[in-house]
Motif scaffolding. Structure first.
Motif, PDB file in Angstrom:
ATOM      1  N   SER A  40       0.821  -1.206   0.000  1.00  0.00           N
ATOM      2  CA  SER A  40       0.000   0.000   0.000  1.00  0.00           C
ATOM      3  C   SER A  40       0.861   1.265   0.000  1.00  0.00           C
ATOM      4  O   SER A  40       0.589   2.217  -0.752  1.00  0.00           O
ATOM      5  CB  SER A  40      -0.922  -0.012   1.215  1.00  0.00           C
ATOM      6  N   LEU A  41       1.921   1.249   0.813  1.00  0.00           N
ATOM      7  CA  LEU A  41       2.811   2.416   0.864  1.00  0.00           C
ATOM      8  C   LEU A  41       3.562   2.589  -0.454  1.00  0.00           C
ATOM      9  O   LEU A  41       3.794   3.719  -0.918  1.00  0.00           O
ATOM     10  CB  LEU A  41       3.797   2.270   2.025  1.00  0.00           C
ATOM     11  N   HIS A  42       3.937   1.472  -1.081  1.00  0.00           N
ATOM     12  CA  HIS A  42       4.587   1.565  -2.388  1.00  0.00           C
ATOM     13  C   HIS A  42       3.641   2.157  -3.425  1.00  0.00           C
ATOM     14  O   HIS A  42       4.060   2.954  -4.292  1.00  0.00           O
ATOM     15  CB  HIS A  42       5.076   0.196  -2.822  1.00  0.00           C
ATOM     16  N   ALA A  43       2.376   1.731  -3.373  1.00  0.00           N
ATOM     17  CA  ALA A  43       1.409   2.277  -4.320  1.00  0.00           C
ATOM     18  C   ALA A  43       1.234   3.769  -4.110  1.00  0.00           C
ATOM     19  O   ALA A  43       1.143   4.556  -5.077  1.00  0.00           O
ATOM     20  CB  ALA A  43       0.070   1.550  -4.157  1.00  0.00           C
ATOM     21  N   GLU A  44       1.189   4.184  -2.819  1.00  0.00           N
ATOM     22  CA  GLU A  44       1.063   5.613  -2.537  1.00  0.00           C
ATOM     23  C   GLU A  44       2.290   6.379  -3.024  1.00  0.00           C
ATOM     24  O   GLU A  44       2.185   7.481  -3.582  1.00  0.00           O
ATOM     25  CB  GLU A  44       0.881   5.804  -1.029  1.00  0.00           C
ATOM     26  N   LEU A  45       3.477   5.776  -2.837  1.00  0.00           N
ATOM     27  CA  LEU A  45       4.702   6.422  -3.299  1.00  0.00           C
ATOM     28  C   LEU A  45       4.729   6.524  -4.833  1.00  0.00           C
ATOM     29  O   LEU A  45       5.156   7.538  -5.395  1.00  0.00           O
ATOM     30  CB  LEU A  45       5.914   5.639  -2.790  1.00  0.00           C
ATOM     31  N   ASP A  47       2.162   6.813  -6.701  1.00  0.00           N
ATOM     32  CA  ASP A  47       1.261   7.909  -7.085  1.00  0.00           C
ATOM     33  C   ASP A  47       1.989   9.256  -7.021  1.00  0.00           C
ATOM     34  O   ASP A  47       1.832  10.108  -7.929  1.00  0.00           O
ATOM     35  CB  ASP A  47       0.038   7.934  -6.153  1.00  0.00           C
ATOM     36  N   ARG A  48       2.774   9.438  -5.997  1.00  0.00           N
ATOM     37  CA  ARG A  48       3.528  10.687  -5.889  1.00  0.00           C
ATOM     38  C   ARG A  48       4.566  10.798  -7.009  1.00  0.00           C
ATOM     39  O   ARG A  48       4.796  11.877  -7.553  1.00  0.00           O
ATOM     40  CB  ARG A  48       4.219  10.766  -4.529  1.00  0.00           C
TER      41      ARG A  48
END
Length: 571
Positions: A40-45, A47-48
């Motif tokens: 999930s954190l990788h996906a958020e990263l 996106d950035r």
């Protein structure tokens, strides 16, 4: 591992199984959760990073407007406002990197530095690490020396340059690491707490089983194989609830104990009836047997001489009547002992009693060699003199009846102090009995005959046990003599044991006794005169045996009772 597991208690196995399963679950949960959080954190990263790609494209459009149609109008590269200045645009984070390349060559590279609050140039090594990023392919992970892992994205500009930017993955990794660390600490604490709670809960749950096991143990320690059995203990009612497994076990054990108790009561009642029948039958048979023996003797001694065949038949009638009378008396004695009839104890001088018994045995069996080993000091015991004499007579009769002519039979007496293992004067072990300590007097009857077969040895004291096949020279023994010996010894709170091998058989009787002061009792402790009467080897008045008589070990008086009649010499 299976043997070790099988050796563990149920409590240990249940607690261990609970802890192992909990450990597996608490290990799997953070791993799976950590993977999900990391993704999930990788996906958020990403996106950035993709938003940074939008900034790249906007920067490319800006450059294209400034250049117009002449690619050389606005120089590419540099860290000025026309170079990597887009890194400082709104929304970018400290640690954001930017690299610009053309034809694989690094033009410029910088990182948004928190300390400087501005751009810090990248080293050649750091720029080279990301220079091979393929343009327009989406976010990828690269390791920048000195800065860590980055998620990078590249965009090919209209002028041919490749603009690369990305965000550090350190925050994501730190978040996942903290999550796993916290979860591991919580899991370890939870495992310890659950293990302790499981141990307490299992112990509490298994407490009824322990009480059931203790009840079964106490029942097993009762004497159940003979005599009247006391009421068997039962599992408490609280541990027999059918709704629980332990209660079912307790109820089943109670039912089993009910059946066992009923069977033991029935057995005891049957034994009582049999003993009563034997006692009544033996008592009733004494009168007709006496009549048969009397009439046979009267007929044989009448004035008229009967024919030889008739005389022989009468003698056989008398002989068999005597044998049957002896058997009836033995059965009656056993019945009385089984019923617990008390003895008539009195002080007994054992040496004199032994000499009398051996003298009688020599008279009945002159073809045997009879030998005594007696202590110098008199030995007194508190016992029933008639029953004690019967013990000696039965043991001597057993040795005489089951050994060939010429066999040496030795009777020894010695004291045993404090319950220590003792050996008779001839070196024989005195055996093991129920009494673990205290003073005892040990009577040993041993012979050098053929021995008792090993398979018969465990049953030698049972009723009607016979050993004619190996030791007997005369058939027809009742098989009750040694059974009477054991019953009489037990009635005196003593023990009897036997050891046998070819050439040596020893019966050992141990009787408890209290040490008494023998001062002033020399007149009652003089056994030499009967010895001289028995074998002609001693002299009246307690003198030592004549030269040539057999001598025992130190501290004993050895008297050899001759196989012939008195006056024929020593054995």
């Amino acid at each position: 591992m299976r043997r070790r597991w099988a050796g563990w208690s149920l409590r240990t196995r249940l607690v261990a199984l609970t802890v192992v399963l909990l450990t597996l679950v608490l290990t799997a949960i953070p791993l799976i959760t950590g993977l999900v959080v990391e993704a999930s954190l990788h996906a958020e990263l990403d996106d950035r990073v993709n938003k940074l790609a939008v900034v790249l494209r906007a920067e490319d459009e800006r450059r294209q407007r400034h250049r117009g149609t002449d690619p050389t109008r606005c120089p590419a590269g540099g860290s000025g406002r026309d170079g990597l200045g887009f890194i400082r645009s709104a929304g970018t984070l400290f640690g954001t990197v930017g690299v610009e390349t053309r034809d694989g060559e690094v033009i410029d590279g910088a990182v948004l530095d928190r300390a400087r609050e501005g751009l810090r140039p990248l080293t050649g090594e750091q720029s080279a690490a990301v220079a091979d990023m393929p343009p327009d392919r989406g976010p990828r992970t690269r390791t920048v020396p000195g800065l860590g892992d980055y998620r990078l994205i590249a965009h090919r500009a209209h002028g041919g340059e490749v603009m690369i930017t990305g965000l550090p993955m350190g925050e994501v990794e730190n978040t996942v690491s903290r999550f796993l660390t916290v979860h591991a600490g919580v899991s370890v604490g939870g495992i310890v707490l659950v293990g302790l709670a499981a141990a307490a809960a299992v112990s509490l749950t298994l407490r009824p089983l322990r009480r059931i096991a203790q009840t079964a143990t106490r029942v097993s320690e009762q004497t159940l194989h003979k005599g009247e059995v006391a009421e068997l203990e039962r599992v408490p009612e609280g541990d027999t609830r059918p709704g629980t497994e332990a209660g079912q076990v307790g109820a089943a054990l109670n039912r089993l104990l009910d059946h066992v108790g009923a069977a033991l009561s029935a057995r005891h009642a049957s034994e009582t009836r049999v003993r009563q029948f034997v006692a009544d039958a033996s008592h009733e048979l004494r009168t007709p047997l006496a009549s048969i023996r009397g009439y046979a003797e009267l007929t044989r001694r009448s004035g008229e001489r009967p024919p030889p065949r008739t005389a022989h038949a009468l003698r056989r009638v008398e002989s068999e009547a005597d044998r049957m009378t002896s058997l009836v008396e033995d059965l009656l004695l056993l019945a009385r002992l089984d019923s617990g009839r008390p003895l008539a104890p009195a002080p007994v001088e054992l040496s004199a009693l032994v000499i009398d018994a051996v003298s009688d045995a020599r008279a009945v069996g002159p073809e045997h060699r009879w030998r005594l080993e007696l202590p110098d000091e008199p030995v007194r015991v508190e016992a029933d003199p008639d029953r004690l004499l019967q013990i000696l007579v039965n043991l001597l009769a057993n040795a005489r009846a089951h050994t060939p002519a010429g066999t040496t039979v030795t009777v020894s007496v010695h004291e045993e102090r404090g319950g220590h293992p003792a050996h008779g004067p001839g070196g024989e072990p005195v055996g093991r009995g129920e009494r673990a300590g205290g003073d005892a007097v040990v009577i040993t009857v041993r012979d050098d005959g053929p021995g008792i077969p090993p398979e018969l040895l465990p049953q030698v004291f049972e009723r009607f046990a016979k050993g004619e096949s190996s030791r007997s020279r005369v058939a027809g023994s009742s098989g009750l003599g040694l059974a009477i010996v054991r019953a009489l010894v037990l009635a005196h709170d003593g023990t009897v044991d036997v050891s046998s091998a070819p050439g040596r058989t020893a019966f050992v009787v141990r009787l408890p006794y209290e040490t008494t002061d023998t001062t002033g009792t020399a007149d009652t402790a003089e056994p030499a005169e009967p010895a001289g009467t028995a074998g002609g080897t001693g002299s009246a008045g307690g003198e030592a045996p004549e030269p040539g008589a057999e001598q025992g070990p130190p501290g004993t008086r050895a008297t050899a009772v001759a196989p012939a009649r008195a006056g024929t010499g020593t054995a």
